[in-house]
Design a protein around this motif. Structure first.
Motif, short mmCIF file in Angstrom:
data_model
loop_
_atom_site.label_atom_id
_atom_site.label_comp_id
_atom_site.label_asym_id
_atom_site.label_seq_id
_atom_site.Cartn_x
_atom_site.Cartn_y
_atom_site.Cartn_z
N HIS A 12 0.83 -1.21 0.00
CA HIS A 12 0.00 0.00 0.00
C HIS A 12 0.87 1.26 0.00
O HIS A 12 0.58 2.23 -0.70
N LEU A 13 1.94 1.24 0.79
CA LEU A 13 2.84 2.39 0.85
C LEU A 13 3.53 2.62 -0.49
O LEU A 13 3.75 3.76 -0.91
N ALA A 14 3.88 1.54 -1.17
CA ALA A 14 4.56 1.65 -2.47
C ALA A 14 3.65 2.27 -3.52
O ALA A 14 4.13 2.83 -4.51
N ASP A 15 2.35 2.17 -3.31
CA ASP A 15 1.38 2.76 -4.24
C ASP A 15 0.99 4.18 -3.86
O ASP A 15 0.16 4.80 -4.53
N GLY A 16 1.60 4.69 -2.79
CA GLY A 16 1.24 6.02 -2.30
C GLY A 16 1.83 7.15 -3.14
O GLY A 16 2.63 6.93 -4.05
N LYS A 17 1.44 8.37 -2.79
CA LYS A 17 1.85 9.55 -3.55
C LYS A 17 3.17 10.14 -3.07
O LYS A 17 3.79 10.94 -3.77
N ASN A 18 3.61 9.76 -1.86
CA ASN A 18 4.88 10.26 -1.35
C ASN A 18 6.01 9.49 -2.03
O ASN A 18 6.21 8.30 -1.79
N THR A 19 6.75 10.17 -2.89
CA THR A 19 7.75 9.52 -3.74
C THR A 19 8.80 8.77 -2.93
O THR A 19 9.09 7.60 -3.18
N GLN A 20 9.39 9.44 -1.94
CA GLN A 20 10.45 8.81 -1.17
C GLN A 20 9.92 7.64 -0.36
O GLN A 20 10.54 6.58 -0.28
N GLU A 21 8.74 7.83 0.23
CA GLU A 21 8.12 6.77 1.02
C GLU A 21 7.79 5.56 0.15
O GLU A 21 8.00 4.41 0.55
N ALA A 22 7.30 5.81 -1.06
CA ALA A 22 6.93 4.73 -1.97
C ALA A 22 8.17 3.94 -2.40
O ALA A 22 8.14 2.71 -2.47
N GLN A 23 9.25 4.65 -2.70
CA GLN A 23 10.47 3.96 -3.12
C GLN A 23 11.09 3.17 -1.97
O GLN A 23 11.59 2.06 -2.17
N TYR A 68 9.77 -1.59 -10.47
CA TYR A 68 9.82 -0.46 -9.55
C TYR A 68 10.62 0.68 -10.18
O TYR A 68 11.54 0.45 -10.97
N HIS A 69 10.26 1.90 -9.80
CA HIS A 69 10.95 3.07 -10.33
C HIS A 69 11.65 3.80 -9.19
O HIS A 69 10.99 4.29 -8.26
N PHE A 70 12.97 3.85 -9.25
CA PHE A 70 13.75 4.51 -8.21
C PHE A 70 14.46 5.73 -8.79
O PHE A 70 15.07 5.66 -9.85
N THR A 71 14.37 6.84 -8.08
CA THR A 71 15.01 8.07 -8.53
C THR A 71 16.17 8.50 -7.64
O THR A 71 17.01 9.28 -8.06
#
Length: 268
Positions: A127-138, A170-173
């Motif tokens: 669920h967190l990985a699908d969230g809008k917070n980029t750093q939290e999702a990654q 997964y997409h990591f920045t």
């Protein structure tokens, strides 16, 4: 740069609680909780819950409710950091579904992993990985890789194939997260991860310590559960132990892994 710094601070539960209670105000709590016996922690937890109900159900005061929830949150984090995950779980469960649900989501997901409730932890991090917070999702995506490795029961070759497949979706920045993902995909190295951490433009000691702790945890997990190189994992934990952030929730897991590896090697 600003977004990355904010993301790092938000990921650290003690910093994300700053609006309610400052870190400096929380340090005495951490010092005190480290001295409490298990029975004292349980008694304190009961007292906090009683206070929450009194302030929310009886008084109905939003400010009092927020303060009560802040106390429960900080107590839960302190319990996790001091090796009392069961007591911490009670606090997290109490806060889920409240105004603190978003703030407690990541610490709660980590706590489930500490308690070996891996399926629930996987769901929470999904669920967190699908969230809008980029750093939290990654960050949550990295946890999904770790949990896959930790719970794998098939062959090593099949695990590596699965991890390679997972990292591709997964997409990591963030460079350090990209380096960790490459390691789990079988294409990177531990040195590349710590080089990325060292190259972080963020100069805050807390942020750097948090990043080192993350890197140590995920790299150690790869060495233990994917590469099956316990000696390398133990050396890594020993090398980085003085650089770990003591307010990062990965640290108790690193300490636990270190103790287990030392005990295993002692028996050999």
């Amino acid at each position: 740069m600003k977004n990355m710094t904010y993301g790092i601070y938000l990921r650290n539960p003690l910093i994300s609680a700053a609006r309610a209670i400052s870190t400096s105000a929380l340090l005495p709590l951490l010092m005190l909780s480290s001295l409490l016996t298990f029975s004292q922690v349980a008694a304190a937890d009961t007292q906090v819950k009683t206070g929450v109900h009194e302030q929310t159900e009886v008084a109905g005061d939003p400010a009092a409710r927020h303060l009560a929830y802040s106390t429960v949150f900080n107590d839960a984090v302190a319990n996790d950091l001091n090796g009392n995950p069961q007591a911490a779980r009670q606090g997290y469960d109490l806060l889920l579904g409240t105004e603190f649900a978003g703030q407690v989501a990541t610490p709660s997901a980590i706590n489930l992993a500490v308690l070996n409730r891996f399926d629930e932890s996987k769901t929470a991090f999904r669920h967190l990985a699908d969230g809008k917070n980029t750093q939290e999702a990654q960050y949550a995506s990295l946890w999904q890789l770790w949990l896959t490795a930790r719970t794998w029961t098939g062959s090593s070759a099949a695990l590596q194939k699965q991890l390679t497949k997972d990292t591709a979706k997964y997409h990591f920045t963030y460079p350090r997260y990209q380096a960790i993902a490459r390691l789990y995909a079988g294409k990177g190295s531990p040195d590349a991860i710590f080089s990325a951490v060292k190259s972080m433009p963020e100069t805050s000691p807390l942020a750097k310590g948090d990043a080192v702790t993350e890197a140590t945890f995920f790299t150690g997990g790869y060495l233990q559960y994917v590469a099956h190189n316990n000696n390398a994992a133990q050396k890594l934990y020993e090398r980085e132990k003085n650089a770990l952030n003591r307010t990062s929730l990965e640290k108790p897991l690193i300490d636990k892994a270190t103790a287990t590896l030392l005990a295993t090697n002692h028996k050999l």
